[in-house]
Design a protein around this motif. Sequence first.
Motif, PDB file in Angstrom:
ATOM      1  N   PRO A  21       0.791  -1.229   0.000  1.00 17.55           N
ATOM      2  CA  PRO A  21       0.000   0.000   0.000  1.00 17.55           C
ATOM      3  C   PRO A  21       0.823   1.280   0.000  1.00 17.55           C
ATOM      4  CG  PRO A  21      -0.473  -1.342   1.950  1.00 17.55           C
ATOM      5  CD  PRO A  21       0.524  -2.079   1.128  1.00 17.55           C
ATOM      6  N   GLU A  22       1.954   1.306   0.707  1.00 17.29           N
ATOM      7  CA  GLU A  22       2.746   2.529   0.772  1.00 17.29           C
ATOM      8  C   GLU A  22       3.361   2.894  -0.578  1.00 17.29           C
ATOM      9  OE1 GLU A  22       2.965  -0.216   2.647  1.00 17.29           O
ATOM     10  OE2 GLU A  22       4.985  -0.519   3.372  1.00 17.29           O
ATOM     11  N   ALA A  23       3.485   1.924  -1.498  1.00 12.74           N
ATOM     12  CA  ALA A  23       3.995   2.191  -2.841  1.00 12.74           C
ATOM     13  C   ALA A  23       2.869   2.226  -3.868  1.00 12.74           C
ATOM     14  CB  ALA A  23       5.021   1.137  -3.239  1.00 12.74           C
ATOM     15  N   CYS A  24       1.622   2.116  -3.398  1.00 19.31           N
ATOM     16  CA  CYS A  24       0.441   2.097  -4.282  1.00 19.31           C
ATOM     17  C   CYS A  24       0.583   1.007  -5.341  1.00 19.31           C
ATOM     18  CB  CYS A  24       0.215   3.450  -4.949  1.00 19.31           C
ATOM     19  SG  CYS A  24      -0.113   4.780  -3.779  1.00 19.31           S
ATOM     20  N   ALA A  25       1.110  -0.129  -4.950  1.00 21.01           N
ATOM     21  CA  ALA A  25       1.371  -1.215  -5.896  1.00 21.01           C
ATOM     22  C   ALA A  25       0.776  -2.530  -5.407  1.00 21.01           C
ATOM     23  CB  ALA A  25       2.875  -1.377  -6.096  1.00 21.01           C
ATOM     24  N   ARG A  26       0.460  -3.349  -6.388  1.00 20.31           N
ATOM     25  CA  ARG A  26      -0.026  -4.697  -6.114  1.00 20.31           C
ATOM     26  C   ARG A  26       0.757  -5.633  -7.026  1.00 20.31           C
ATOM     27  NH1 ARG A  26      -4.884  -3.931  -7.695  1.00 20.31           N
ATOM     28  NH2 ARG A  26      -4.791  -5.075  -9.639  1.00 20.31           N
ATOM     29  N   LEU A  27       1.296  -6.710  -6.471  1.00 19.27           N
ATOM     30  CA  LEU A  27       2.013  -7.703  -7.259  1.00 19.27           C
ATOM     31  C   LEU A  27       1.006  -8.751  -7.711  1.00 19.27           C
ATOM     32  CD1 LEU A  27       5.174  -8.119  -5.001  1.00 19.27           C
ATOM     33  CD2 LEU A  27       4.827  -6.562  -6.915  1.00 19.27           C
ATOM     34  N   GLU A  28       0.898  -8.940  -9.017  1.00 21.04           N
ATOM     35  CA  GLU A  28      -0.040  -9.905  -9.578  1.00 21.04           C
ATOM     36  C   GLU A  28       0.716 -11.008 -10.293  1.00 21.04           C
ATOM     37  OE1 GLU A  28      -3.952  -7.246 -10.747  1.00 21.04           O
ATOM     38  OE2 GLU A  28      -2.554  -7.804 -12.323  1.00 21.04           O
TER      39      GLU A  28
END
Length: 157
Positions: free
Chosen positions: A34-41
């Motif tokens: 969340p702190e990098a506004c990223a999601r690993l898919e």
Amino acid sequence: MAMPAVAGAAKPEITREPGQPQKPGVVHTVRAIPEACARLEGMFSGDAAQPYRFAAVKSSPNCQPRARFVDFAKAQPSDAKGWKFNDEIRVPNASCPSQVAVVRVWRKPGAVAPPKLDAQGRSRIYLQEASEKAKQGVAPQVPMYAAEMKLEGACKK
């Protein structure tokens, strides 16, 4: 499953059990940062040339990042460079239990802190002062994340 020792890597900061087996062709979230506004898919593709597809995607168009997600190959994270082995996520293939996607997340702590309170008890950033500090290379370092994916095992067709 036993994991071969990673040269120079200690135990991750986060310890977790292997994830739920995932079916081929189904995109799943490996981890959110969340702190990098990223999601690993990730997704098991069933394609022999690229059996697992892995990508970092922006979690929300309105998200304001407090950390950066950087390319693993460019950053080349290691303990010697100040990076911390943060997490290891193991995702088994539902149709081939001997195949596991292993995602390793590295974190580089930053030196970001809110500005000191002024005489009126407010935290303020003045544009001219911030610009001068940036020109001098004194800008605060934001935390960074990087992830690599490796596939263990193979499926016999």
